[in-house]
Motif scaffolding. Structure first.
Motif, short mmCIF file in Angstrom:
data_model
loop_
_atom_site.label_atom_id
_atom_site.label_comp_id
_atom_site.label_asym_id
_atom_site.label_seq_id
_atom_site.Cartn_x
_atom_site.Cartn_y
_atom_site.Cartn_z
N GLU A 189 0.85 -1.18 0.00
CA GLU A 189 0.00 0.00 0.00
C GLU A 189 0.89 1.23 0.00
O GLU A 189 2.04 1.19 0.39
N GLN B 109 5.22 -3.31 19.36
CA GLN B 109 3.82 -3.19 19.75
C GLN B 109 3.67 -3.28 21.26
O GLN B 109 2.86 -2.57 21.86
N VAL C 244 2.41 -1.51 13.20
CA VAL C 244 3.74 -1.67 12.61
C VAL C 244 3.55 -2.13 11.17
O VAL C 244 2.81 -3.08 10.91
N ASP C 245 4.20 -1.45 10.24
CA ASP C 245 4.14 -1.84 8.83
C ASP C 245 5.53 -2.16 8.35
O ASP C 245 6.52 -1.56 8.78
N LEU C 246 5.60 -3.13 7.46
CA LEU C 246 6.86 -3.50 6.84
C LEU C 246 7.06 -2.64 5.59
O LEU C 246 6.17 -2.54 4.75
N ARG D 92 4.12 0.01 1.90
CA ARG D 92 4.11 -0.66 3.19
C ARG D 92 3.18 -1.86 3.15
O ARG D 92 2.21 -1.89 2.39
N LEU D 93 3.49 -2.84 3.99
CA LEU D 93 2.64 -4.02 4.17
C LEU D 93 2.35 -4.13 5.66
O LEU D 93 3.29 -4.19 6.46
N PRO D 94 1.09 -4.14 6.05
CA PRO D 94 0.78 -4.16 7.48
C PRO D 94 1.27 -5.45 8.13
O PRO D 94 1.11 -6.54 7.59
N LEU D 95 1.86 -5.31 9.29
CA LEU D 95 2.30 -6.46 10.09
C LEU D 95 1.36 -6.66 11.27
O LEU D 95 1.77 -7.19 12.29
N GLY D 96 0.12 -6.20 11.14
CA GLY D 96 -0.82 -6.42 12.22
C GLY D 96 -0.77 -5.28 13.22
O GLY D 96 -0.47 -4.15 12.89
N GLY D 97 -1.08 -5.60 14.47
CA GLY D 97 -1.34 -4.56 15.45
C GLY D 97 -2.82 -4.24 15.41
O GLY D 97 -3.59 -4.92 14.73
#
Lengths: 132, 130
Positions: free
Chosen positions: A57, A118, A125-127, B44-49
């Motif tokens: 995204e 977290q 948190v986004d990669l 970006r790729l969400p890693l959750g949370g």
């Protein structure tokens, strides 16, 4: 005598010499405006690393907190290298973190760091990935 | 004969404002922006949370991510097929990378699940945060 980049030391021809430089000034100004408008300033990096390539995204305009993870496990907050404990202590509560992990780092290490962030108070948190 | 000020211009015919210093400054600005500008597009790729992943009331599917393939319910299959099956099931996904899997592979898996339309992806943390 101004020691400018283009002064040759030869006798100045007055206004005529300056007018001959106007096209150069125009081109340089256009280039300057292009780079200012088309690019974005690179955020500081503590160590060079190669993020993973994938489709993701769009990153929002508001720059989130950038945490870096190198392939050999070093971490950095923004452009500053620090220990993992110091990083966890400095994460603001409710922060959105962009995790800039090296493509060769272990996925489990990156996920462990993400979970630690977290637990330290990061809201999400986004990669970070680059378009392939 | 008047006292000459230190700022007196040697040649009286030289114009008051010359272009050369302007060109110098503009050139330095240009070089600065050329060096400091990044054109690579970051995503970006969400890693959750507690992000924007919708919660689905269904038992999650476990996807075990390995370097060459994935395991879905104990069956080894390619990543794309697993993503399609998971998308068809309409259940949340827990993605767990095997030891030694690099971040590149994790990013590919997250991107594949996103392409397939799976929105509820959680990532199982391998090792706890040290």
């Amino acid at each position: 005598m101004s020691g400018g980049l283009f002064s040759t030391g030869a006798p100045r021809r007055g206004a005529l010499g300056d007018e001959a430089m106007l096209p150069l000034v125009n081109v340089v100004l256009l280039l300057l405006v292009f780079f200012m408008v088309a690019g974005s300033l690179r955020p500081p990096e503590a160590f060079p690393l190669d993020p993973a390539r994938a489709e993701g995204e769009a990153v929002g305009a508001a720059g989130p907190l950038r945490v870096s993870l190198s392939a050999d496990g070093r971490v950095a907050l923004g452009g500053q290298s620090l220990t993992r404990d110091a990083l966890m202590a400095q994460v603001p509560r409710g922060a959105a973190v962009l995790l800039r992990a090296d493509a060769g780092a272990a996925a489990s290490a990156a996920l462990g760091l993400a979970r630690g962030l977290q637990e330290a108070g990061a809201r999400r948190v986004d990669l970070l990935v680059l378009t392939p | 004969m008047t006292l000459e000020s230190p700022f007196a211009i040697a040649r009286p015919r030289r114009p008051l404002v010359t272009l050369t210093p302007l060109i110098d400054v503009v050139f330095i600005l240009l070089v600065f922006f050329m060096l400091a500008t990044a054109f690579i597009e970051e995503q970006r790729l969400p890693l959750g949370g507690t992000g924007d992943a919708p919660s689905i009331d269904a038992p999650p599917l476990q996807v075990y991510l390995r370097t060459g393939d994935v395991q879905l319910g104990g069956v080894a299959m390619p990543l794309e097929r697993a993503a399609a099956e998971v998308a068809g099931a309409g259940r949340p996904v827990v993605l767990e990378p095997a030891p030694g899997v690099p971040v590149q592979r994790l990013a590919e898996a997250l991107a594949a699940l996103r392409r397939a339309g799976v929105t509820a992806v959680a990532v199982a943390a391998g090792e706890p945060g040290r």
